[in-house]
Design a protein around this motif. Structure first.
Motif, PDB file in Angstrom:
ATOM      1  N   ARG A  53       0.829  -1.208   0.000  1.00  0.00           N
ATOM      2  CA  ARG A  53       0.000   0.000   0.000  1.00  0.00           C
ATOM      3  C   ARG A  53       0.860   1.254   0.000  1.00  0.00           C
ATOM      4  NH1 ARG A  53      -2.643  -3.198   3.605  1.00  0.00           N
ATOM      5  NH2 ARG A  53      -1.901  -2.005   5.408  1.00  0.00           N
ATOM      6  N   HIS A  54       1.965   1.228   0.730  1.00  0.00           N
ATOM      7  CA  HIS A  54       2.888   2.372   0.757  1.00  0.00           C
ATOM      8  C   HIS A  54       3.483   2.605  -0.624  1.00  0.00           C
ATOM      9  CE1 HIS A  54       6.862   4.255   1.201  1.00  0.00           C
ATOM     10  NE2 HIS A  54       6.217   5.021   2.061  1.00  0.00           N
ATOM     11  N   ASP A  55       3.884   1.535  -1.298  1.00  0.00           N
ATOM     12  CA  ASP A  55       4.456   1.676  -2.646  1.00  0.00           C
ATOM     13  C   ASP A  55       3.434   2.268  -3.612  1.00  0.00           C
ATOM     14  OD1 ASP A  55       6.811   0.628  -1.688  1.00  0.00           O
ATOM     15  OD2 ASP A  55       6.433  -1.402  -2.464  1.00  0.00           O
ATOM     16  N   ARG A  56       2.179   1.798  -3.531  1.00  0.00           N
ATOM     17  CA  ARG A  56       1.130   2.356  -4.405  1.00  0.00           C
ATOM     18  C   ARG A  56       0.886   3.829  -4.099  1.00  0.00           C
ATOM     19  NH1 ARG A  56      -1.389  -2.618  -3.273  1.00  0.00           N
ATOM     20  NH2 ARG A  56      -2.812  -1.627  -1.820  1.00  0.00           N
ATOM     21  N   ALA A  57       0.894   4.189  -2.807  1.00  0.00           N
ATOM     22  CA  ALA A  57       0.686   5.591  -2.423  1.00  0.00           C
ATOM     23  C   ALA A  57       1.841   6.461  -2.906  1.00  0.00           C
ATOM     24  CB  ALA A  57       0.528   5.703  -0.910  1.00  0.00           C
ATOM     25  N   ALA A  58       3.065   5.950  -2.846  1.00  0.00           N
ATOM     26  CA  ALA A  58       4.225   6.722  -3.314  1.00  0.00           C
ATOM     27  C   ALA A  58       4.141   6.962  -4.816  1.00  0.00           C
ATOM     28  CB  ALA A  58       5.520   5.996  -2.961  1.00  0.00           C
ATOM     29  N   VAL A  59       3.712   5.953  -5.568  1.00  0.00           N
ATOM     30  CA  VAL A  59       3.549   6.116  -7.014  1.00  0.00           C
ATOM     31  C   VAL A  59       2.444   7.123  -7.310  1.00  0.00           C
ATOM     32  CG1 VAL A  59       2.798   4.910  -9.102  1.00  0.00           C
ATOM     33  CG2 VAL A  59       4.493   3.864  -7.606  1.00  0.00           C
ATOM     34  N   ALA A  60       1.341   7.048  -6.566  1.00  0.00           N
ATOM     35  CA  ALA A  60       0.240   8.000  -6.759  1.00  0.00           C
ATOM     36  C   ALA A  60       0.681   9.418  -6.417  1.00  0.00           C
ATOM     37  CB  ALA A  60      -0.965   7.606  -5.913  1.00  0.00           C
ATOM     38  N   LEU A  61       1.475   9.585  -5.366  1.00  0.00           N
ATOM     39  CA  LEU A  61       1.988  10.901  -4.996  1.00  0.00           C
ATOM     40  C   LEU A  61       2.864  11.475  -6.098  1.00  0.00           C
ATOM     41  CD1 LEU A  61       2.432  13.192  -2.961  1.00  0.00           C
ATOM     42  CD2 LEU A  61       4.348  11.866  -2.044  1.00  0.00           C
ATOM     43  N   GLN A  62       3.735  10.664  -6.655  1.00  0.00           N
ATOM     44  CA  GLN A  62       4.583  11.138  -7.750  1.00  0.00           C
ATOM     45  C   GLN A  62       3.747  11.553  -8.957  1.00  0.00           C
ATOM     46  OE1 GLN A  62       7.299   7.913  -8.364  1.00  0.00           O
ATOM     47  NE2 GLN A  62       8.692   8.578  -6.741  1.00  0.00           N
ATOM     48  N   ALA A  63       2.690  10.801  -9.248  1.00  0.00           N
ATOM     49  CA  ALA A  63       1.821  11.150 -10.373  1.00  0.00           C
ATOM     50  C   ALA A  63       1.116  12.477 -10.119  1.00  0.00           C
ATOM     51  CB  ALA A  63       0.800  10.040 -10.620  1.00  0.00           C
ATOM     52  N   VAL A  64       0.640  12.673  -8.891  1.00  0.00           N
ATOM     53  CA  VAL A  64      -0.037  13.929  -8.549  1.00  0.00           C
ATOM     54  C   VAL A  64       0.943  15.094  -8.616  1.00  0.00           C
ATOM     55  CG1 VAL A  64      -1.136  15.179  -6.647  1.00  0.00           C
ATOM     56  CG2 VAL A  64      -1.887  12.877  -7.224  1.00  0.00           C
ATOM     57  N   GLN A  65       2.149  14.907  -8.100  1.00  0.00           N
ATOM     58  CA  GLN A  65       3.150  15.962  -8.160  1.00  0.00           C
ATOM     59  C   GLN A  65       3.496  16.311  -9.602  1.00  0.00           C
ATOM     60  OE1 GLN A  65       6.184  14.252  -5.652  1.00  0.00           O
ATOM     61  NE2 GLN A  65       5.516  15.437  -3.871  1.00  0.00           N
ATOM     62  N   ALA A  66       3.562  15.321 -10.472  1.00  0.00           N
ATOM     63  CA  ALA A  66       3.823  15.581 -11.882  1.00  0.00           C
ATOM     64  C   ALA A  66       2.659  16.353 -12.508  1.00  0.00           C
ATOM     65  CB  ALA A  66       4.058  14.269 -12.633  1.00  0.00           C
ATOM     66  N   ASP A  67       1.427  15.980 -12.142  1.00  0.00           N
ATOM     67  CA  ASP A  67       0.257  16.694 -12.657  1.00  0.00           C
ATOM     68  C   ASP A  67       0.245  18.144 -12.181  1.00  0.00           C
ATOM     69  OD1 ASP A  67      -0.554  14.417 -13.951  1.00  0.00           O
ATOM     70  OD2 ASP A  67      -2.102  13.892 -12.478  1.00  0.00           O
TER      71      ASP A  67
END
Length: 165
Positions: A54-68
């Motif tokens: 779950r932490h890995d998925r959240a980190a990937v989602a955070l990076q995607a949001v930061q890129a957006d």
């Protein structure tokens, strides 16, 4: 004489040979280790692995949001020219009427800002109106002071002029 369960177990244990007692003690220790591993350690390890996933998925989602966010910031780097003076007042007052809000007072501040004062306004109405101004008109207040009063809000919203400290 009537023997209780613990007396019967003790008598049974004493009736065993030392070799049998050792074998039963080792077997009990192995059963305890098995129960400890599969009853406690294995579920804890499974929960840890799930938390890591779950932490890995959240980190990937955070990076995607930061890129957006970065993409949106660069896309909106050149905002359209904002309305000023009477045009700004007209836009703000028209949007107020559309939102069904009526300020208690409107004035021009010393720094030239157009200021609206609301005595009793519901927070969803006020912030909905401000959100609509930002989303549709690209307008944001230069000053905003909000206080709670009797279950409603007392607000002072300024547009244009200098930015409040």
């Amino acid at each position: 004489m009537n023997m209780g369960p613990s007396d019967r177990v003790l008598a049974w244990w004493r009736g065993r040979e030392p070799r049998e007692r050792a074998m039963l003690a080792v077997m009990a220790a192995l059963l305890a280790a098995f129960a400890w591993w599969y009853g406690l350690m294995w579920p804890l390890r499974a929960m840890r692995d799930g938390a890591e996933a779950r932490h890995d998925r959240a980190a990937v989602a955070l990076q995607a949001v930061q890129a957006d966010v970065a993409a949106l910031a660069t896309a909106g780097a050149t905002p359209p020219a904002a309305a000023t003076g009477e045009a700004l007042q007209r836009v703000v007052l028209d949007s107020l009427r559309e939102a069904g809000l009526a300020p208690g007072r409107q004035r021009t501040a010393a720094d030239g800002a157009f200021v609206l004062e609301f005595e009793r306004v519901a927070s969803p109405a006020l912030f909905g109106w401000l959100g609509h101004l930002a989303d549709d008109g690209g307008l944001a207040p230069s000053s905003l002071r909000v206080e709670r009063a009797d279950g409603h809000l007392r607000a002072e919203v300024g547009f244009g002029g200098g930015v409040a400290p």
